[in-house]
Design a protein around this motif. Structure first.
Motif, PDB file in Angstrom:
ATOM      1  N   THR A  13      33.157  48.162  55.745  1.00 51.28           N
ATOM      2  CA  THR A  13      32.989  49.131  54.683  1.00 51.28           C
ATOM      3  C   THR A  13      34.492  49.512  53.951  1.00 51.28           C
ATOM      4  O   THR A  13      35.334  49.224  54.558  1.00 51.28           O
ATOM      5  CB  THR A  13      32.446  50.633  55.285  1.00 51.28           C
ATOM      6  OG1 THR A  13      33.553  50.944  56.067  1.00 51.28           O
ATOM      7  CG2 THR A  13      30.970  50.393  55.734  1.00 51.28           C
ATOM      8  N   ALA A  14      34.353  49.643  52.632  1.00 54.41           N
ATOM      9  CA  ALA A  14      35.448  49.952  51.853  1.00 54.41           C
ATOM     10  C   ALA A  14      35.173  50.958  50.725  1.00 54.41           C
ATOM     11  O   ALA A  14      33.888  51.201  50.660  1.00 54.41           O
ATOM     12  CB  ALA A  14      35.885  48.598  51.194  1.00 54.41           C
ATOM     13  N   THR A  15      36.395  51.413  50.268  1.00 56.37           N
ATOM     14  CA  THR A  15      35.945  52.607  49.044  1.00 56.37           C
ATOM     15  C   THR A  15      36.753  51.998  47.728  1.00 56.37           C
ATOM     16  O   THR A  15      37.784  51.420  47.882  1.00 56.37           O
ATOM     17  CB  THR A  15      36.450  53.765  49.512  1.00 56.37           C
ATOM     18  OG1 THR A  15      36.081  54.232  50.746  1.00 56.37           O
ATOM     19  CG2 THR A  15      36.490  54.987  48.442  1.00 56.37           C
ATOM     20  N   SER A  48      31.639  38.719  49.333  1.00 49.67           N
ATOM     21  CA  SER A  48      32.680  39.241  50.154  1.00 49.67           C
ATOM     22  C   SER A  48      34.064  39.208  49.290  1.00 49.67           C
ATOM     23  O   SER A  48      35.000  39.997  49.703  1.00 49.67           O
ATOM     24  CB  SER A  48      33.030  38.235  51.409  1.00 49.67           C
ATOM     25  OG  SER A  48      33.106  36.788  50.745  1.00 49.67           O
ATOM     26  N   GLN A  49      34.353  38.575  48.418  1.00 43.67           N
ATOM     27  CA  GLN A  49      35.278  38.681  47.428  1.00 43.67           C
ATOM     28  C   GLN A  49      35.344  39.885  46.970  1.00 43.67           C
ATOM     29  O   GLN A  49      36.457  40.292  46.251  1.00 43.67           O
ATOM     30  CB  GLN A  49      35.498  37.362  46.388  1.00 43.67           C
ATOM     31  CG  GLN A  49      35.430  35.988  47.091  1.00 43.67           C
ATOM     32  CD  GLN A  49      35.637  34.923  46.028  1.00 43.67           C
ATOM     33  OE1 GLN A  49      36.227  35.099  45.045  1.00 43.67           O
ATOM     34  NE2 GLN A  49      34.518  33.775  46.348  1.00 43.67           N
ATOM     35  N   LEU A  50      34.143  40.891  46.585  1.00 44.08           N
ATOM     36  CA  LEU A  50      34.501  42.071  46.035  1.00 44.08           C
ATOM     37  C   LEU A  50      35.084  43.168  46.705  1.00 44.08           C
ATOM     38  O   LEU A  50      35.293  44.226  46.182  1.00 44.08           O
ATOM     39  CB  LEU A  50      32.911  42.438  45.447  1.00 44.08           C
ATOM     40  CG  LEU A  50      32.037  41.598  44.654  1.00 44.08           C
ATOM     41  CD1 LEU A  50      30.704  42.137  44.383  1.00 44.08           C
ATOM     42  CD2 LEU A  50      32.887  41.444  43.239  1.00 44.08           C
ATOM     43  N   LEU A  51      35.514  42.631  47.889  1.00 45.89           N
ATOM     44  CA  LEU A  51      36.208  43.729  48.789  1.00 45.89           C
ATOM     45  C   LEU A  51      37.738  43.462  48.576  1.00 45.89           C
ATOM     46  O   LEU A  51      38.532  44.282  49.133  1.00 45.89           O
ATOM     47  CB  LEU A  51      35.833  43.733  50.145  1.00 45.89           C
ATOM     48  CG  LEU A  51      34.598  44.530  50.521  1.00 45.89           C
ATOM     49  CD1 LEU A  51      33.380  43.881  50.005  1.00 45.89           C
ATOM     50  CD2 LEU A  51      34.792  44.902  51.997  1.00 45.89           C
ATOM     51  N   LYS A  52      37.910  42.380  47.752  1.00 42.76           N
ATOM     52  CA  LYS A  52      39.769  42.328  47.368  1.00 42.76           C
ATOM     53  C   LYS A  52      40.212  43.490  46.473  1.00 42.76           C
ATOM     54  O   LYS A  52      39.389  44.076  45.747  1.00 42.76           O
ATOM     55  CB  LYS A  52      39.578  40.985  46.499  1.00 42.76           C
ATOM     56  CG  LYS A  52      39.500  39.799  47.474  1.00 42.76           C
ATOM     57  CD  LYS A  52      39.882  38.401  46.908  1.00 42.76           C
ATOM     58  CE  LYS A  52      39.802  37.325  47.640  1.00 42.76           C
ATOM     59  NZ  LYS A  52      39.697  36.058  46.874  1.00 42.76           N
TER      60      LYS A  52
END
Ligand SMILES: [Zn+2]
Ligand SMILES: [Zn+2]
Length: 472
Positions: free
Chosen positions: A149-151, A289-293
């Motif tokens: 998870t990320a914000t 998965s790259q959108l969490l960079k």
């Protein structure tokens, strides 16, 4: 690119054409509509009606699954999980969704090979039914070990999006029946595999029992997914805002990562506040998965502002046009789409950063707690081991001081406000019991924690079952 590859077997339908007949196949999600009971297929100039499903050797009744789905976020529960009262993902109560679709379904059948028969004519009534189409709902479930998870927060720290990336997550689509008359599921004769009521007359001699009602059809898939939750206040434009944002994000992710529009799909689930993105192409490009960079959403925001004509103004587009947000696929949402609603929000997103909310792996978390427990209390360690071995949520801390009550419970569940005390044999003496009572009364009085006591000489394992329901 991470080359994941999930075999996606299609669903087949048998067409009695030519000498032996033919099988036609469709991707599963497409088949869920096209091969749905009583639907019509066109094959080499003729019409065929889906009227029957293949009956497995053990009978159809054995194949029914019981599932429950969340009205808020769409999360899918099966097996023993389907008996839950609250969603495992967002903790909402599992009740009917805003369109009246029930959360709990008792007869869900995975779609297998369908059988068609030739039809010369379609009646007006059938024509009418076909126009309405089917009521499909989309659901998902994370693979427990494979989620991050990320914000996404604006430059000033305002949280804008909550992201949950699920690798090899499961997706399900349920066909809940024809949209016309708000029908619930389909009727199926479990012995013959015949769908619907219409087949009854022709087969009444063979079988006089009634068909099983409310049978729901399901297809499933595995994919990497990204669940995006916009963190906005609820107001009267929320639904239009959410719909507009969903398609703006979908289009801009496709633009930034150079994907075809059928390679990345999205849907608003449940109450519309959870956007599900998944890679529809077999093999997947691995972009989610790259959108969490850290800077990923800056480029997406720029692309979205460009797509919505805020960089190169287009006077003729008042709210949305086919060049920006409209497409054939989102035609049911066209009345909601308005690019102006999201402009200032996108501008905030241009300066955003993504940061991981990294949870500690379970084993490491357990080791940390082991290091914190009171070394003189064997019982405390036993309780911790039992919690760990049963797979229950681990406490947030052990022996942590609650300053306002000057008290150190043995374990704490902070978000649930539960303080656990493990009373080993040292707590058997009456003067210790009196001190315990004062401490715990203090805690209840001065803090928001509830006291939960486990005694070494009682059936504390059973009490853990109760604890499990509180911390879930
Ligand atoms: Zn939920
Ligand atoms: Zn436009």
């Amino acid at each position: 690119m991470p080359g994941y590859n999930f075999p996606r077997l299609p669903v087949r339908a048998y067409i009695p054409a030519g000498d032996k007949g033919e099988f036609v196949s469709r991707p599963r999600v497409v088949a869920l509509r096209e091969f749905a009971p009583s639907n019509f297929l066109y094959y080499e100039g003729s019409k065929f009606e889906v009227y029957k499903t293949r009956v497995p050797a053990g009978g159809i009744d054995r194949d029914y699954q019981r599932v429950s789905v969340c009205p808020n976020c769409g999360y899918f529960h099966d097996g023993d999980n389907s008996l839950r009262d609250t969603c495992e993902n967002c903790r909402s109560r599992l009740v009917s969704d805003r369109n009246g679709n029930p959360a709990k379904l008792n007869r869900v059948l995975e779609m297998g090979t369908m059988i068609t028969r030739r039809r010369e004519r379609i009646t007006c009534d059938e024509e009418e039914r076909l126009k309405y189409g089917y009521n499909l709902t989309t659901h998902f479930r994370y693979d427990a070990q494979n989620r991050e998870t990320a914000t996404v927060a604006a430059a000033d720290g305002t949280p804008l999006l909550k992201l949950t990336y699920g690798e090899t997550a499961k997706l399900w689509w349920i066909n809940r029946g024809s949209k016309r008359n708000q029908e619930r599921g389909f009727k199926l004769d479990g012995k013959t595999g015949l769908w619907g009521e219409g087949n009854r007359q022709t087969n009444s001699a063979i079988d006089s029992s009634l068909p099983t009602p409310e049978v729901h059809l399901l297809v499933q898939d595995t994919s990497n997914i990204l669940v995006v939750e916009p963190m906005i206040a609820l107001n009267e434009t929320a639904e239009a805002f959410l719909a507009t944002l969903q398609f703006a994000l979908e289009r801009s992710i496709q633009a930034v990562y150079k994907l075809e529009d059928d390679e990345l799909c999205s849907e608003r689930l449940g109450q519309g506040r959870h956007f599900l993105f998944w890679e529809a192409a077999e093999g997947g490009a691995g972009v989610l998965s790259q959108l969490l960079k850290p800077q990923a959403f800056q480029a997406i925001a720029q692309a979205a502002l460009d797509i919505c004509h805020f960089i190169h103004p287009k006077q003729s587009c008042s709210q949305a046009c086919y060049e920006c947000l409209l497409s054939y696929r989102n035609q049911f949402d066209h009345p909601l789409l308005n690019r102006h609603l999201i402009r200032s929000w996108l501008e905030q997103l241009t300066g955003s950063t993504v940061s991981y909310d990294r949870p500690i792996p379970r084993d490491a978390h357990y080791q940390q707690l082991c290091a914190q427990v009171d070394r003189h209390s064997l019982f405390e360690q036993q309780v911790l081991d039992a919690i760990y071995q049963r797979g229950l949520k681990l406490p947030d801390a052990a022996q942590a001081l609650i300053a306002e009550a000057n008290c150190k419970p043995d374990f704490l569940y902070r978000s649930q406000g539960i303080a656990i005390f493990c009373d080993g044999s040292a707590h058997d003496h009456s003067d210790q019991q009196q001190r315990d009572r004062i401490d715990r009364d203090n805690l209840t009085y001065h803090s928001n924690y509830s006291v939960f006591v486990l005694r070494h000489d009682e059936n504390w394992q059973e009490k853990l079952d109760f604890l499990a329901t509180l911390i879930d």
